[in-house]
Design an enzyme around this catalytic site. Structure first.
Site, PDB file in Angstrom:
ATOM      1  N   GLY A  11     -15.674   1.054  13.314  1.00 46.03           N
ATOM      2  CA  GLY A  11     -14.660   1.971  12.763  1.00 46.03           C
ATOM      3  C   GLY A  11     -14.042   1.387  11.504  1.00 46.03           C
ATOM      4  O   GLY A  11     -13.593   0.249  11.503  1.00 46.03           O
ATOM      5  N   ARG A  72     -21.970   2.248  13.223  1.00 44.50           N
ATOM      6  CA  ARG A  72     -22.142   1.542  14.501  1.00 44.50           C
ATOM      7  C   ARG A  72     -23.652   1.479  14.714  1.00 44.50           C
ATOM      8  O   ARG A  72     -24.296   2.515  14.824  1.00 44.50           O
ATOM      9  CB  ARG A  72     -21.469   2.305  15.636  1.00 44.50           C
ATOM     10  CG  ARG A  72     -19.966   2.511  15.421  1.00 44.50           C
ATOM     11  CD  ARG A  72     -19.310   3.087  16.648  1.00 44.50           C
ATOM     12  NE  ARG A  72     -17.998   3.625  16.359  1.00 44.50           N
ATOM     13  CZ  ARG A  72     -16.879   2.909  16.266  1.00 44.50           C
ATOM     14  NH1 ARG A  72     -16.915   1.603  16.458  1.00 44.50           N
ATOM     15  NH2 ARG A  72     -15.723   3.487  16.008  1.00 44.50           N
ATOM     16  N   ASP A 103     -14.624  -6.149  17.644  1.00 42.97           N
ATOM     17  CA  ASP A 103     -15.320  -7.088  18.538  1.00 42.97           C
ATOM     18  C   ASP A 103     -16.799  -6.735  18.733  1.00 42.97           C
ATOM     19  O   ASP A 103     -17.637  -7.616  18.900  1.00 42.97           O
ATOM     20  CB  ASP A 103     -14.583  -7.237  19.865  1.00 42.97           C
ATOM     21  CG  ASP A 103     -14.604  -5.972  20.701  1.00 42.97           C
ATOM     22  OD1 ASP A 103     -14.779  -4.887  20.122  1.00 42.97           O
ATOM     23  OD2 ASP A 103     -14.455  -6.075  21.931  1.00 42.97           O
ATOM     24  N   THR A 126      -9.937  -3.588  12.213  1.00 41.68           N
ATOM     25  CA  THR A 126      -9.936  -2.398  13.083  1.00 41.68           C
ATOM     26  C   THR A 126      -8.495  -1.932  13.219  1.00 41.68           C
ATOM     27  O   THR A 126      -7.585  -2.759  13.298  1.00 41.68           O
ATOM     28  CB  THR A 126     -10.506  -2.696  14.481  1.00 41.68           C
ATOM     29  OG1 THR A 126     -10.128  -1.627  15.371  1.00 41.68           O
ATOM     30  CG2 THR A 126     -10.002  -3.990  15.090  1.00 41.68           C
ATOM     31  N   ASP A 128      -7.300  -0.747  15.807  1.00 43.83           N
ATOM     32  CA  ASP A 128      -6.877  -0.875  17.210  1.00 43.83           C
ATOM     33  C   ASP A 128      -6.078  -2.142  17.513  1.00 43.83           C
ATOM     34  O   ASP A 128      -5.376  -2.209  18.530  1.00 43.83           O
ATOM     35  CB  ASP A 128      -8.097  -0.833  18.136  1.00 43.83           C
ATOM     36  CG  ASP A 128      -8.924   0.425  17.962  1.00 43.83           C
ATOM     37  OD1 ASP A 128      -8.327   1.471  17.647  1.00 43.83           O
ATOM     38  OD2 ASP A 128     -10.152   0.363  18.127  1.00 43.83           O
ATOM     39  N   ASP A 130      -7.148  -4.762  18.749  1.00 42.48           N
ATOM     40  CA  ASP A 130      -7.541  -5.241  20.081  1.00 42.48           C
ATOM     41  C   ASP A 130      -8.421  -6.488  20.009  1.00 42.48           C
ATOM     42  O   ASP A 130      -9.391  -6.606  20.760  1.00 42.48           O
ATOM     43  CB  ASP A 130      -8.260  -4.115  20.847  1.00 42.48           C
ATOM     44  CG  ASP A 130      -9.476  -3.586  20.099  1.00 42.48           C
ATOM     45  OD1 ASP A 130      -9.634  -3.906  18.909  1.00 42.48           O
ATOM     46  OD2 ASP A 130     -10.272  -2.856  20.707  1.00 42.48           O
ATOM     47  N   ARG A 172      -8.614   2.899  21.078  1.00 41.38           N
ATOM     48  CA  ARG A 172      -9.760   2.648  21.967  1.00 41.38           C
ATOM     49  C   ARG A 172      -9.246   2.359  23.370  1.00 41.38           C
ATOM     50  O   ARG A 172      -8.775   3.275  24.020  1.00 41.38           O
ATOM     51  CB  ARG A 172     -10.634   1.523  21.415  1.00 41.38           C
ATOM     52  CG  ARG A 172     -12.040   1.599  21.945  1.00 41.38           C
ATOM     53  CD  ARG A 172     -12.994   0.738  21.184  1.00 41.38           C
ATOM     54  NE  ARG A 172     -12.513  -0.603  20.992  1.00 41.38           N
ATOM     55  CZ  ARG A 172     -13.271  -1.678  20.969  1.00 41.38           C
ATOM     56  NH1 ARG A 172     -14.560  -1.546  21.135  1.00 41.38           N
ATOM     57  NH2 ARG A 172     -12.764  -2.861  20.760  1.00 41.38           N
TER      58      ARG A 172
HETATM   59  O1  F6P Z   1     -12.152   1.370  16.704  1.00 42.01           O
HETATM   60  C1  F6P Z   1     -11.516   2.282  15.889  1.00 42.01           C
HETATM   61  C2  F6P Z   1     -11.548   3.640  16.483  1.00 42.01           C
HETATM   62  O2  F6P Z   1     -10.934   4.509  15.565  1.00 42.01           O
HETATM   63  C3  F6P Z   1     -10.885   3.763  17.859  1.00 42.01           C
HETATM   64  O3  F6P Z   1      -9.482   3.815  17.775  1.00 42.01           O
HETATM   65  C4  F6P Z   1     -11.529   5.019  18.381  1.00 42.01           C
HETATM   66  O4  F6P Z   1     -11.551   5.014  19.795  1.00 42.01           O
HETATM   67  C5  F6P Z   1     -12.916   4.949  17.826  1.00 42.01           C
HETATM   68  O5  F6P Z   1     -12.857   4.103  16.701  1.00 42.01           O
HETATM   69  C6  F6P Z   1     -13.492   6.275  17.384  1.00 42.01           C
HETATM   70  O6  F6P Z   1     -14.794   6.062  16.991  1.00 42.01           O
HETATM   71  P1  F6P Z   1     -15.693   7.135  16.235  1.00 42.01           P
HETATM   72  O7  F6P Z   1     -15.160   7.251  14.837  1.00 42.01           O
HETATM   73  O8  F6P Z   1     -17.053   6.530  16.266  1.00 42.01           O
HETATM   74  O9  F6P Z   1     -15.542   8.415  16.980  1.00 42.01           O
END
Ligand code: F6P
Length: 340
Positions: A11, A72, A103, A126, A128, A130, A172
């Site tokens: 992300g 990803r 991570d 990120t 998050d 986290d 997340r």
């Molecule tokens: O890790 C960042 C994040 O925005 C999280 O907060 C969220 O759960 C996820 O990515 C969403 O991912 P995507 O953009 O692949 O839907």
């Protein structure tokens, strides 16, 4: 050291560009060439890259997203993908790879290091927050500001209609954005994974709290900030159940990806800049399989696996303020006479 590479993965987060800029400028200062791989780990496999010089990173510090694009890359979990990446990195003469991401991206870096002799260095990026081993991650502060700005606006209309609003934020499986945005927006409740029990108990708690708050304040707006991924249906389902139980108007709001965008706030730009410069210095010192971070205003490098092996806790004092001190339904009536 003559050549390093950088990529952004997972992300995207506001401040990634500031970090790329810091890496390029610091490397140039030390006479090191920088290669930027595009689309995360996919760029390593597909040989999609470009040389990065100071002119390529001018005027990007204020931009959200990432000039290198992100992705990803699930195939990177395979041994074959890591072997191809290692071969491609060697062909270009890359000595160190800097990975800006979360991570999952750091696990990818660690996987690569099984097949590649070069140095791998993770930089926590990120929204998050986290990631264990750093007080904050790049993008986290901006995400709180963005969520806060939206909740403030929701509060205006909630107040006008004396309605209940449920605002779902990202994170997340962590509640950092949720807790901080709730506290800063004076929200009435916060539901985050670290503090939540089961759905039925949480609903009962909210209904009781709502009644107590209305007894105390009269009809009023009531804001609940919830983290994403708490239960199927998220805030939409919670709003429906609360409406059925209370007959009050409950409106769900999902903030979603808006939290990932926007110009980074100064805290993210500065953190990104420090971590980018520090990562290059660590590379020059020959460090590998590390994550750079900042704790108590001090930059530090730790083994990369620390970032995912331990769960970063919420600040217990913030939890206490939000859930105990500021819970007006627990406040005793002191019978203070009006001064007017
Ligand atoms: O890790 C960042 C994040 O925005 C999280 O907060 C969220 O759960 C996820 O990515 C969403 O991912 P995507 O953009 O692949 O839907």
């Amino acid at each position: 050291m003559r050549k390093i590479a950088v990529l952004t993965s997972g992300g995207d987060a506001p401040g990634m560009n500031a970090c790329i800029r810091a890496i390029v400028l610091t490397a140039e200062h030390f006479g090191i060439q920088v290669i930027g791989y595009k689309h995360g780990f996919n760029g390593l496999i597909d040989q999609e890259y470009l040389p990065l010089k100071s002119r390529n990173v001018a005027n990007i510090i204020q931009r959200g997203g990432t000039i290198l694009r992100s992705a990803r890359c699930l195939t990177f979990k395979t041994d074959d993908a890591a072997k191809v990446a290692a071969k491609n990195l060697n062909a270009l003469g890359i000595e160190a790879l800097l990975i800006i991401g979360g991570d999952g991206s750091f696990r990818g870096a660690s996987h690569l290091s099984k097949y590649w002799q070069g140095q791998v260095i993770g930089l926590p990026g990120t929204i998050d927050n986290d990631i264990f081993g750093t007080d904050a991650t790049i993008g986290y502060f901006t995400a709180i500001e963005t969520a806060l700005d939206s909740i403030d606006k929701v509060r205006d209309t909630a107040d006008a209609f004396e309605r209940i609003f449920l605002v779902e934020v990202m994170g997340r499986h962590a509640g950092f954005i949720g807790l901080n945005a709730a506290l800063a927006s004076a929200s009435d409740q916060v539901l985050v994974p670290e503090l939540c029990t089961d759905f039925e108990t949480e609903v009962d708690n909210i209904v009781n709290h709502l009644k107590a708050a209305m007894n105390k304040r009269g009809n009023c707006s009531y804001i609940i900030v919830t983290a994403e991924n708490l239960w199927p249906g998220g805030v939409t389902y919670l709003a429906q159940v609360l409406h059925e139980k209370t007959k009050l108007e409950c409106r769900p709001v999902i903030l979603g990806h808006v939290q990932r965008g926007g110009s980074p706030v100064s805290q993210d730009r500065i953190l990104a800049t420090k971590l980018g410069a520090y990562a290059v210095e660590q590379a020059i010192e020959g460090k590998t399989n590390i994550m750079v971070g900042e704790q108590n205003n001090t930059l530090l490098a730790q083994p990369i696996e620390v970032s995912w092996q331990q769960r970063k806790p919420l600040d217990p004092y913030l939890v206490k303020i939000q859930q105990d001190f500021f819970d007006i339904t627990k406040h005793a009536e002191h019978g203070i006479e009006s001064i007017n």
